[in-house]
Design a protein around this motif. Structure first.
Motif, PDB file in Angstrom:
ATOM      1  N   ASN A  80       0.900  -1.080  -0.049  1.00  0.00           N
ATOM      2  CA  ASN A  80       0.118  -0.051  -0.090  1.00  0.00           C
ATOM      3  C   ASN A  80       0.902   1.238   0.120  1.00  0.00           C
ATOM      4  OD1 ASN A  80      -2.555  -1.116  -0.360  1.00  0.00           O
ATOM      5  ND2 ASN A  80      -2.673  -1.498   1.855  1.00  0.00           N
ATOM      6  N   PHE A  81       1.852   1.221   0.672  1.00  0.00           N
ATOM      7  CA  PHE A  81       2.974   2.428   0.627  1.00  0.00           C
ATOM      8  C   PHE A  81       3.186   2.721  -0.905  1.00  0.00           C
ATOM      9  CE2 PHE A  81       7.283   3.911   0.713  1.00  0.00           C
ATOM     10  CZ  PHE A  81       7.279   5.253   1.738  1.00  0.00           C
ATOM     11  N   MET A  82       3.742   1.693  -1.542  1.00  0.00           N
ATOM     12  CA  MET A  82       4.222   1.991  -2.998  1.00  0.00           C
ATOM     13  C   MET A  82       3.158   2.261  -4.088  1.00  0.00           C
ATOM     14  SD  MET A  82       7.390   1.655  -2.651  1.00  0.00           S
ATOM     15  CE  MET A  82       7.714   2.191  -4.232  1.00  0.00           C
ATOM     16  N   LEU A  83       1.775   2.039  -3.732  1.00  0.00           N
ATOM     17  CA  LEU A  83       0.751   2.303  -4.641  1.00  0.00           C
ATOM     18  C   LEU A  83       0.851   3.871  -4.837  1.00  0.00           C
ATOM     19  CD1 LEU A  83      -2.230   0.387  -3.259  1.00  0.00           C
ATOM     20  CD2 LEU A  83      -1.053  -0.074  -5.190  1.00  0.00           C
ATOM     21  N   TRP A  84       1.291   4.715  -3.763  1.00  0.00           N
ATOM     22  CA  TRP A  84       1.285   6.158  -3.992  1.00  0.00           C
ATOM     23  C   TRP A  84       2.395   6.747  -4.611  1.00  0.00           C
ATOM     24  CZ3 TRP A  84      -3.504   7.289  -3.592  1.00  0.00           C
ATOM     25  CH2 TRP A  84      -4.582   6.684  -3.000  1.00  0.00           C
ATOM     26  N   TRP A  85       3.372   6.179  -4.891  1.00  0.00           N
ATOM     27  CA  TRP A  85       4.690   6.524  -5.435  1.00  0.00           C
ATOM     28  C   TRP A  85       4.808   6.369  -7.086  1.00  0.00           C
ATOM     29  CZ3 TRP A  85       8.400   9.199  -2.719  1.00  0.00           C
ATOM     30  CH2 TRP A  85       8.189   9.048  -1.242  1.00  0.00           C
ATOM     31  N   ALA A  86       4.977   7.413  -7.941  1.00  0.00           N
ATOM     32  CA  ALA A  86       5.130   7.140  -9.075  1.00  0.00           C
ATOM     33  C   ALA A  86       6.438   6.208  -9.484  1.00  0.00           C
ATOM     34  CB  ALA A  86       5.331   8.540 -10.031  1.00  0.00           C
TER      35      ALA A  86
END
Length: 184
Positions: A80-86
């Motif tokens: 879920n953390f990485m979902l928000w990074w391009a």
């Protein structure tokens, strides 16, 4: 009195910049209601680079990726953390030391960080200007010398609902006092 006495500081909900002055607050004390309402006001207060006001929905669109990655960080949830990074995001130590040049490198850094049992970022303030979000946090960490905390200024540039660039200015770590076991 039967319960907490609340008052509205001003009656109209007109512009996001005045939202902070219109939250409901307790006359005495500052319980969870005050904190949540103040947080909402801070999160929705923003301006564009020209000084014009953003709508609350524009502000939420900018802050959403930052808030969601902080929530996932605190849960140590790498997916879920990485979902928000391009995919092509850049991650810097302030002002210009590149620490990670893409999402794969950010993931690798945080897989290690998420192994810390006391890891937690507490948000103190959030400011939005255009597509840039600036957070002041205190982060609980497990340092080589023991558990402690560190103040961090986090600057996020958001594009297309993802974090495109981030800069982190990290203060000096403060170790928590060690408690000696009682000898009986």
């Amino acid at each position: 009195m039967a319960g907490p006495s609340l008052r509205r500081l001003t009656p109209a909900w007109t512009t996001p910049s005045k939202l902070r002055d219109r939250v409901l607050v307790k006359k005495k004390g500052g319980g969870p209601e005050t904190v949540l309402l103040f947080f909402f006001a801070q999160a929705t207060r923003s301006q564009t680079d020209k000084g014009n006001q953003m709508s609350p929905s524009q502000s939420v669109a900018i802050t959403l990726p930052v808030q969601k990655q902080l929530e996932a960080y605190n849960l140590r949830d790498i997916e879920n953390f990485m979902l928000w990074w391009a995919e092509d995001c850049q991650y810097y130590a302030f002002p210009s030391t590149l620490l990670a040049a893409n999402a794969t490198e950010i993931r690798a850094r945080h897989i290690e960080r998420f192994k810390e049992p006391d890891l937690f970022g507490k948000l103190h303030t959030r400011t939005v200007v255009g597509n840039v979000v600036v957070d002041h946090e205190t982060v609980q960490r497990n340092f080589p010398d023991g558990a402690g905390e560190v103040d961090v200024i986090c600057i996020y540039e958001v594009q297309n609902s993802k974090i495109a660039k981030a800069w982190f200015k990290v203060g000096e770590p403060r170790l928590h006092p060690q408690i000696s076991p009682l000898k009986i």
